[in-house]
Design a protein around this motif. Structure first.
Motif, mmCIF file in Angstrom:
data_model
loop_
_atom_site.group_PDB
_atom_site.id
_atom_site.type_symbol
_atom_site.label_atom_id
_atom_site.label_comp_id
_atom_site.label_asym_id
_atom_site.label_seq_id
_atom_site.Cartn_x
_atom_site.Cartn_y
_atom_site.Cartn_z
ATOM 1 N N PRO A 232 18.332 19.316 12.336
ATOM 2 C CA PRO A 232 18.947 20.580 11.886
ATOM 3 C C PRO A 232 18.593 20.935 10.448
ATOM 4 C CG PRO A 232 20.537 19.245 13.074
ATOM 5 C CD PRO A 232 19.347 18.368 12.835
ATOM 6 N N TYR A 233 18.511 19.932 9.566
ATOM 7 C CA TYR A 233 18.150 20.198 8.170
ATOM 8 C C TYR A 233 16.713 20.699 8.063
ATOM 9 C CZ TYR A 233 22.426 17.685 6.977
ATOM 10 O OH TYR A 233 23.740 17.295 6.866
ATOM 11 N N VAL A 234 15.838 20.107 8.873
ATOM 12 C CA VAL A 234 14.446 20.546 8.873
ATOM 13 C C VAL A 234 14.334 21.973 9.398
ATOM 14 C CG1 VAL A 234 12.199 20.184 9.989
ATOM 15 C CG2 VAL A 234 13.433 18.243 9.019
ATOM 16 N N ALA A 235 15.037 22.244 10.500
ATOM 17 C CA ALA A 235 14.921 23.542 11.153
ATOM 18 C C ALA A 235 15.512 24.683 10.326
ATOM 19 C CB ALA A 235 15.601 23.498 12.524
ATOM 20 N N PHE A 236 16.650 24.433 9.671
ATOM 21 C CA PHE A 236 17.362 25.525 9.007
ATOM 22 C C PHE A 236 17.260 25.518 7.484
ATOM 23 C CE2 PHE A 236 19.596 25.156 13.100
ATOM 24 C CZ PHE A 236 19.429 26.459 13.554
ATOM 25 N N LEU A 237 16.675 24.477 6.912
ATOM 26 C CA LEU A 237 16.543 24.423 5.460
ATOM 27 C C LEU A 237 15.094 24.206 5.023
ATOM 28 C CD1 LEU A 237 17.796 24.335 2.620
ATOM 29 C CD2 LEU A 237 18.119 21.862 2.947
ATOM 30 N N VAL A 238 14.487 23.114 5.472
ATOM 31 C CA VAL A 238 13.143 22.753 5.009
ATOM 32 C C VAL A 238 12.116 23.813 5.400
ATOM 33 C CG1 VAL A 238 11.273 21.080 5.224
ATOM 34 C CG2 VAL A 238 13.641 20.287 5.003
ATOM 35 N N LEU A 239 12.055 24.161 6.680
ATOM 36 C CA LEU A 239 11.022 25.098 7.125
ATOM 37 C C LEU A 239 11.214 26.513 6.572
ATOM 38 C CD1 LEU A 239 10.361 23.963 10.802
ATOM 39 C CD2 LEU A 239 9.122 23.402 8.708
ATOM 40 N N PRO A 240 12.438 27.063 6.536
ATOM 41 C CA PRO A 240 12.583 28.385 5.904
ATOM 42 C C PRO A 240 12.193 28.396 4.430
ATOM 43 C CG PRO A 240 14.456 27.942 7.316
ATOM 44 C CD PRO A 240 13.673 26.664 7.234
ATOM 45 N N LEU A 241 12.536 27.334 3.674
ATOM 46 C CA LEU A 241 12.128 27.266 2.269
ATOM 47 C C LEU A 241 10.606 27.189 2.153
ATOM 48 C CD1 LEU A 241 14.701 24.907 0.511
ATOM 49 C CD2 LEU A 241 14.144 27.268 -0.119
ATOM 50 N N PHE A 242 9.993 26.409 3.025
ATOM 51 C CA PHE A 242 8.534 26.302 3.043
ATOM 52 C C PHE A 242 7.902 27.663 3.328
ATOM 53 C CE2 PHE A 242 4.631 25.308 5.524
ATOM 54 C CZ PHE A 242 3.901 24.702 4.507
ATOM 55 N N ALA A 243 8.445 28.381 4.304
ATOM 56 C CA ALA A 243 7.919 29.702 4.642
ATOM 57 C C ALA A 243 8.072 30.669 3.476
ATOM 58 C CB ALA A 243 8.635 30.246 5.874
ATOM 59 N N PHE A 244 9.225 30.629 2.818
ATOM 60 C CA PHE A 244 9.456 31.541 1.703
ATOM 61 C C PHE A 244 8.513 31.238 0.542
ATOM 62 C CE2 PHE A 244 11.734 32.928 -2.164
ATOM 63 C CZ PHE A 244 11.872 34.270 -1.849
ATOM 64 N N ALA A 245 8.194 29.958 0.344
ATOM 65 C CA ALA A 245 7.322 29.573 -0.768
ATOM 66 C C ALA A 245 5.856 29.859 -0.488
ATOM 67 C CB ALA A 245 7.502 28.092 -1.084
ATOM 68 N N LYS A 246 5.437 29.772 0.796
ATOM 69 C CA LYS A 246 4.008 29.845 1.108
ATOM 70 C C LYS A 246 3.563 31.168 1.717
ATOM 71 C CE LYS A 246 3.213 25.739 -0.365
ATOM 72 N NZ LYS A 246 2.419 25.529 -1.589
ATOM 73 N N ALA A 247 4.497 31.957 2.224
ATOM 74 C CA ALA A 247 4.105 33.210 2.896
ATOM 75 C C ALA A 247 3.976 34.377 1.935
ATOM 76 C CB ALA A 247 5.121 33.565 3.987
ATOM 77 N N GLY A 248 4.345 34.201 0.681
ATOM 78 C CA GLY A 248 4.273 35.305 -0.274
ATOM 79 C C GLY A 248 2.858 35.561 -0.745
ATOM 80 N N VAL A 249 2.235 36.566 -0.183
ATOM 81 C CA VAL A 249 0.868 36.951 -0.540
ATOM 82 C C VAL A 249 0.897 38.385 -1.054
ATOM 83 C CG1 VAL A 249 -1.488 37.272 0.278
ATOM 84 C CG2 VAL A 249 -0.087 35.429 1.214
ATOM 85 N N SER A 250 0.367 38.608 -2.249
ATOM 86 C CA SER A 250 0.342 39.946 -2.831
ATOM 87 C C SER A 250 -0.914 40.696 -2.393
ATOM 88 C CB SER A 250 0.382 39.853 -4.356
ATOM 89 O OG SER A 250 0.255 41.141 -4.927
#
Length: 399
Positions: free
Chosen positions: A259-277
């Protein structure tokens, strides 16, 4: 029991898929808003971890990539070990298929890229970019559209993606590594051996936490990716239930961490890596050979390599289809492997060193995003159709 455990994982991922997608969308919006400068400054900000004489300084981006994602790869490794020993992958042929398909899924995209680069005059250095699969985003898409599909397909995707990622990590080490510190790496091996031996006896959870922390710390000091040793650590966690408690340390860890991976780790990873200008983007850049080569490598190369090798392995009887799956469903998963995203972006940054807003870096990002989106959308359509067809066939058989 294995089926119940996998279904529990799918239920959690189905709920977290939307969270992951929203996190990625939020990153894209913020990266192209007036908050863009603050967002990128936050990712580059340095934070310190001090534990007595032990000190580690990393940026927020690296803490997420090498810190939190190590927990993700630990959970992935635990699940793969469980499936190899107790579940779907206990059949050697079903284990061979995703491993061989992963190799095909690395060779074909590289060849497609080189063909496009040769034809259009693009830079040959970009061939490693479309080789990787983004496990987190691929699983999120599968969770969103995989209802009604055999759970064996998820295991197939998970195994293929982790082999793919480990291959990409090895490639990074060979092509782009600045050198490995061997003494910390030897200590990593020593700790893993110690945990494997000690794991035969009953160990309380804090000992496993300390062991994983030691392996993680030493891996950082060695210069290797923590994802590699996180999977290695998972392999030493006992799967059989303890006679004293009747509980499996591996299953307990999967249940507690997921649950921690699914609802915390992966969303934080997505927010950090998906930001492309996309600031300053021109039409010429959008259609550059590097963009087309990377996009086609992911979208065309991945599906050819993964599906072609999986089908060939089954025909030659050295592999087998996932249990209960048909070839249309396997093809949908093959398309899904074209979601390269964060790992491809990471390799692209190594293949073309320079500022994040340099022309080649922008072209790499465009190619990766384009190829990943095409793969995700096509996979979603195929898997949805396959799921509906399977449901109709099941209803017809029951009547």
């Amino acid at each position: 029991m294995a089926k119940k455990l996998t279904l529990a994982f799918l239920k959690t991922e189905a709920g977290s898929g939307a969270v992951l997608g929203l996190a990625a969308l939020a990153a894209l919006i913020v990266a192209n808003s007036p908050l863009s400068a603050d967002y990128f400054a936050w990712l580059k900000s340095v934070h310190v971890l001090q534990l007595g004489p032990l000190r580690l300084e990393e940026t927020i981006s690296d803490w997420i990539k090498e810190g939190l994602m190590a927990v993700f790869f630990l959970v992935v490794g635990l699940e793969i070990k469980y499936e190899i020993l107790k579940g779907e992958l206990s059949d050697p042929k079903k284990l061979a298929t995703p491993i061989l398909a992963a190799v095909g899924g690395m060779v074909a995209p590289g060849l497609v890229y080189l063909a496009v680069a040769g034809a259009l005059g693009g830079p040959h250095e970009g061939w490693p970019v479309p080789l990787a699969t983004d496990i987190a985003f691929a699983l999120a898409v599968f969770a969103a559209v995989g209802r009604g599909l055999p759970t064996s397909l998820r295991v197939f995707l998970l195994t293929l993606a982790i082999v793919d990622d480990l291959g990409a990590i090895a490639l990074i080490a060979v092509l782009f590594s600045q050198g490995v510190a061997w003494l910390p790496l030897l200590w990593v091996v020593g700790v893993l051996v110690l945990m494997a031996v000690a794991g035969r006896r009953r160990l309380a959870a804090p000992f496993w936490v300390l062991g994983f922390g030691a392996v993680w710390w030493l891996t950082i000091q060695s210069g290797l990716s923590t994802s590699l040793t996180a999977v290695a650590f998972a392999m030493v966690v006992p799967v059989n239930p303890r006679r004293e408690t009747g509980q499996s340390p591996l299953r307990d860890a999967m249940h507690d961490l997921h649950p921690y991976v699914a609802f915390l780790v992966l969303p934080l990873f997505a927010f950090a890596k998906a930001g492309v200008s996309f600031a300053g983007l021109s039409l010429d850049q959008a259609l550059a050979p590097l963009v087309i080569g990377v996009a086609l490598g992911l979208f065309v190369g991945k599906q050819i390599g993964v599906f072609g090798v999986a089908w060939l392995a089954a025909r030659m009887r050295i592999g087998a289809k996932p249990t209960g799956a048909n070839w249309l469903q396997v093809y949908g998963v093959s398309l899904l492997c074209g979601v390269g995203f964060t790992m491809s972006l990471f390799i692209g940054a190594l293949a073309f060193p320079g500022a994040a807003d340099s022309p080649q870096q922008i072209e790499v990002k465009l190619g990766v995003i384009g190829g990943s989106l095409l793969s995700a959308l096509a996979a979603a359509v195929i898997l949805k159709l396959a799921g509906r067809r399977t449901a109709r066939e099941d209803r017809a058989a029951s009547e």
